[in-house]
Write a protein that holds these residues in place. Sequence first.
Motif, mmCIF file in Angstrom:
data_model
loop_
_atom_site.group_PDB
_atom_site.id
_atom_site.type_symbol
_atom_site.label_atom_id
_atom_site.label_comp_id
_atom_site.label_asym_id
_atom_site.label_seq_id
_atom_site.Cartn_x
_atom_site.Cartn_y
_atom_site.Cartn_z
ATOM 1 N N ALA A 22 0.699 -1.036 -0.325
ATOM 2 C CA ALA A 22 0.170 0.425 -0.145
ATOM 3 C C ALA A 22 1.039 1.324 0.147
ATOM 4 N N ASP A 23 1.835 1.264 0.600
ATOM 5 C CA ASP A 23 2.807 3.077 0.837
ATOM 6 C C ASP A 23 3.092 2.231 -0.222
ATOM 7 N N VAL A 24 3.651 1.694 -0.651
ATOM 8 C CA VAL A 24 4.522 1.643 -2.959
ATOM 9 C C VAL A 24 3.134 2.815 -3.714
ATOM 10 N N ALA A 25 2.354 2.023 -3.263
ATOM 11 C CA ALA A 25 1.486 2.506 -4.425
ATOM 12 C C ALA A 25 0.835 3.415 -3.938
ATOM 13 N N CYS A 26 1.076 4.428 -2.970
ATOM 14 C CA CYS A 26 1.516 6.071 -2.456
ATOM 15 C C CYS A 26 2.282 6.473 -2.635
ATOM 16 N N LEU A 27 3.058 6.678 -3.364
ATOM 17 C CA LEU A 27 3.962 7.063 -3.367
ATOM 18 C C LEU A 27 3.924 7.958 -5.290
ATOM 19 N N PRO A 28 3.930 9.515 -4.544
ATOM 20 C CA PRO A 28 3.439 10.777 -5.116
ATOM 21 C C PRO A 28 3.346 10.260 -7.143
ATOM 22 N N PRO A 29 4.101 9.921 -7.196
ATOM 23 C CA PRO A 29 4.702 9.064 -9.137
ATOM 24 C C PRO A 29 3.628 8.142 -9.349
ATOM 25 N N ILE A 30 3.380 7.464 -8.746
ATOM 26 C CA ILE A 30 2.594 6.096 -9.185
ATOM 27 C C ILE A 30 0.892 6.814 -8.806
ATOM 28 N N ARG A 31 1.184 7.120 -7.632
ATOM 29 C CA ARG A 31 -0.388 7.252 -7.127
ATOM 30 C C ARG A 31 -1.018 8.579 -7.827
ATOM 31 N N GLN A 32 -0.610 9.777 -8.697
ATOM 32 C CA GLN A 32 -0.792 10.553 -9.512
ATOM 33 C C GLN A 32 -0.825 10.244 -10.555
ATOM 34 N N LYS A 33 -0.460 9.593 -11.268
ATOM 35 C CA LYS A 33 -0.627 8.537 -12.722
ATOM 36 C C LYS A 33 -1.163 8.141 -13.483
ATOM 37 N N VAL A 34 -1.057 7.108 -12.297
ATOM 38 C CA VAL A 34 -2.619 5.649 -12.455
ATOM 39 C C VAL A 34 -4.096 6.448 -12.727
ATOM 40 N N ARG A 35 -4.690 5.973 -14.155
ATOM 41 C CA ARG A 35 -5.839 6.855 -13.871
ATOM 42 C C ARG A 35 -7.270 4.855 -14.382
ATOM 43 N N LEU A 36 -5.860 4.375 -14.821
ATOM 44 C CA LEU A 36 -6.850 2.781 -15.159
ATOM 45 C C LEU A 36 -6.248 1.715 -14.934
ATOM 46 N N THR A 37 -7.437 0.450 -14.674
ATOM 47 C CA THR A 37 -6.266 -0.357 -14.354
ATOM 48 C C THR A 37 -7.255 -1.685 -14.880
ATOM 49 N N ILE A 38 -6.484 -2.390 -15.993
ATOM 50 C CA ILE A 38 -7.262 -3.534 -16.859
ATOM 51 C C ILE A 38 -6.017 -4.563 -15.922
ATOM 52 N N CYS A 39 -7.238 -5.585 -15.477
ATOM 53 C CA CYS A 39 -6.657 -6.642 -14.504
ATOM 54 C C CYS A 39 -6.538 -7.923 -15.970
ATOM 55 N N ASP A 40 -5.702 -8.980 -16.521
ATOM 56 C CA ASP A 40 -5.349 -9.776 -16.889
ATOM 57 C C ASP A 40 -5.765 -11.088 -16.064
ATOM 58 N N ALA A 41 -7.065 -11.594 -17.072
ATOM 59 C CA ALA A 41 -7.791 -13.000 -15.884
ATOM 60 C C ALA A 41 -7.655 -13.727 -17.122
ATOM 61 N N LEU A 42 -7.438 -13.861 -17.854
ATOM 62 C CA LEU A 42 -7.968 -14.526 -18.147
ATOM 63 C C LEU A 42 -7.292 -16.118 -18.277
ATOM 64 N N THR A 43 -6.472 -16.459 -17.782
ATOM 65 C CA THR A 43 -5.410 -17.211 -16.710
ATOM 66 C C THR A 43 -5.425 -16.570 -15.148
ATOM 67 N N ALA A 44 -5.121 -17.037 -14.994
ATOM 68 C CA ALA A 44 -5.681 -16.977 -13.132
ATOM 69 C C ALA A 44 -4.537 -18.543 -12.777
ATOM 70 N N GLN A 45 -3.993 -17.913 -11.538
ATOM 71 C CA GLN A 45 -3.418 -19.201 -10.832
ATOM 72 C C GLN A 45 -3.514 -18.739 -9.886
ATOM 73 N N TYR A 46 -3.903 -19.326 -8.330
ATOM 74 C CA TYR A 46 -4.483 -20.042 -6.868
ATOM 75 C C TYR A 46 -3.990 -20.187 -6.208
ATOM 76 N N GLU A 47 -2.708 -21.091 -6.646
ATOM 77 C CA GLU A 47 -1.381 -21.429 -5.952
ATOM 78 C C GLU A 47 -0.401 -21.377 -6.232
ATOM 79 N N GLY A 48 1.028 -21.699 -5.401
ATOM 80 C CA GLY A 48 2.444 -21.957 -6.163
ATOM 81 C C GLY A 48 2.991 -20.504 -6.961
ATOM 82 N N GLY A 49 2.290 -19.752 -6.414
ATOM 83 C CA GLY A 49 2.537 -18.071 -7.521
ATOM 84 C C GLY A 49 3.714 -17.448 -6.903
ATOM 85 N N PRO A 50 4.696 -16.837 -6.996
ATOM 86 C CA PRO A 50 4.688 -16.053 -8.201
ATOM 87 C C PRO A 50 4.862 -16.388 -9.473
ATOM 88 N N PRO A 51 5.256 -17.332 -9.239
ATOM 89 C CA PRO A 51 6.029 -18.276 -10.751
ATOM 90 C C PRO A 51 4.746 -19.052 -11.048
#
Lengths: 324, 367
Positions: free
Chosen positions: A221-250
């Motif tokens: 949460a703190d990283v997402a609040c770093l001003p240049p991140i927080r101020q520039k993100v306008r939209l999030t599009i999450c690719d969940a065509l294939t999702a993984q429920y265990e064993g991530g991040p690889p």
Amino acid sequence: MKRRDFLKSLSAAGLVGFSSSVPAEAVGESPQMRGRVVMVQRPGIVDAQERADAVKLANMLDAAVERLFEEKADKIWRTLFSPRDVVGLKVNCLAGRGLSTRTELTQAVVDRLTKAGVPHEQIIIWDRRDRDLQRAGYTLNSGKGVQCCGNDRAGFTEHVYEFGAAASQLSLTLMRCTAVINLPILKDHGIVGMSGALKNFFGAVNNPNKYHMNCGDPFVADVACLPPIRQKVRLTICDALTAQYEGGPPFMPEYTWRLESLLVAVDMAALDRIAWQMIDEKRRQVGLPTLEKAGRKPTYILTAGDAAHRLGETDPMKIEWIRI
Amino acid sequence: MKISRRQFLFTAAASLGAAGIAAAAGKNDVDKLHEARYYKKLPQRKIECELCPRRCVIDDMERGYCGVRENHGGVYYSLVYGQVCSANIDPIEKKPLFHFLPGAKAFSIATVGCNVMCKFCQNWEISQANVDQVKSMELLPAQTAAIAKDRRCEVIAYTYTEPVVFTEYMYDCAVEGRKAGVRSVMISNGYINAQPMKDLCNVLDAVKIDLKAFNERFYRELVAGELKPVLDTLVLLKKQKMWTEIVYLVIPGQNDDPGELREMCTWIKNDLGPETPVHFSRFHPQYRLTNIPATPLEVLRKARRIGLECGLYYVYTGNVPGDEGESTYCPNCGAVVIKRFGFSVLSRALKDGRCVACGRAIAGVWS
């Protein structure tokens, strides 16, 4: 104010489309978009060879953003982004082909930005390392056309940005951008619970390795609040065509499932709250303990919604989850 | 004129410039992987690092907290083995080691990385950096030893960043150094597990530990680490008979409470011995702690007085050139046995490790 009026207000105020820097309040924290997450699902969009149908995927994207903003897609892209913007597409490629932001989705976003008048040279596909991008199927480019490069080539700021427990140098690609579209994937994470919208910005800092303690709380949460991140993100599009429920991040194909969905939101915290629910639901279905019971409850998502962070809505009762 | 890599390093090291070779070295190559020591394999291609008390559990393709050790398919690798980002020739007094070969030249090297995150780090540009951010030069252990010998350095010092995170490289350099007649010293935060430290004791000749405070709160909030493992390391070094000196950076309002300093000095005397040198060093505003002024000289002198009152024999003030607390005094007769100014040794009244005036043995490694 209605959501379609929200877009009008952005134009009228000159916050988007004319300015090179949008205040955080204008998009990321807009009350009209708070807690609203659109999920579009299209069974069969991924074929037996794990390829996505590019045309259908683009249609999915249009349907999702239209529902999110209650406006025509063309107008949305024109309103959110101006020809003067330098738009960073923050993909997630750590896991290589199979569990990275699909190139077809990124291409669909590029096409829409292009149609909105953003020149190719002002669109930058970026992630942590060149080799990660390449392994996920992207072609590196620093010449003419759409740009594509890793932080390892672009470098980092000299200045250390701080928020809460986070202190990082930021990707020079992020700094070059006036706007960012967040293109995460939906997956389990062995240390912080899950990786979605918020966690994707570990790829914007020089020292993500410092932020995995305590299930990433409050670091994500703190990283997402770093001003240049927080101020520039306008939209999030999450690719969940294939999702993984265990064993991530690889990428571990035995733990993936075909969700064949996109999750789209302005509110990253709300999107992650929904994503967390979906991973837990899938884990229950296959007989695995929830993330909490597995000892990696992604509490950073709740932290993102607290008064100190104000990154979005994390109360499931207040999240408007629209499924189409 | 073409210059060989080795010649280049000589030139760079000889310059004694603060930037060392970091500013001018060639392309970084993080693909040169060297399998790490001290880890165990876990299911799902995870590993658990056993090098330091963090015991990071690391997923495939991820790095540990130090940022310089990476899991590739369930095998853990050092990304910085032989990847030197800074190299200089320093006087041993700069480390500081005051009771170990006074006046010796130390070929001082570092790689990127650290296993803590001190808000007051002096070298944060390399200690807190991503491997990809800093240019490094490949310098294999035999080359390191050869350069040290060639430049008439009696010592190789692993310093500037945190050598614990490049332990494999440090170990191998120390082995090569011994073959070449060059000794090795580790300048460390002491945040390391017992087994790797024991192994290092077989090849090192002296250790300097930064004891950053004597309370867990400070370690938690300003260091992102823990005190207890550091104290354990100090006790282990004592048991291993490793020559050890302690540096304590005195930060106004943060770790300068007289009662706490007294408690720490008493612990050092009782658990490590009164002959353990302690350096109270002056803080200067750095990195994320720029809102705190430099340590007043009087505070340092008071800390030194506390140490002496607690029964420690060798207590110094650091980063204050010209202060009387820079010199070594005989604990028996009070004579100056080594007079220093800054990092220079001005005079010695020490013969065969004994005070010339009274014959009292002065603890240390003198030859």
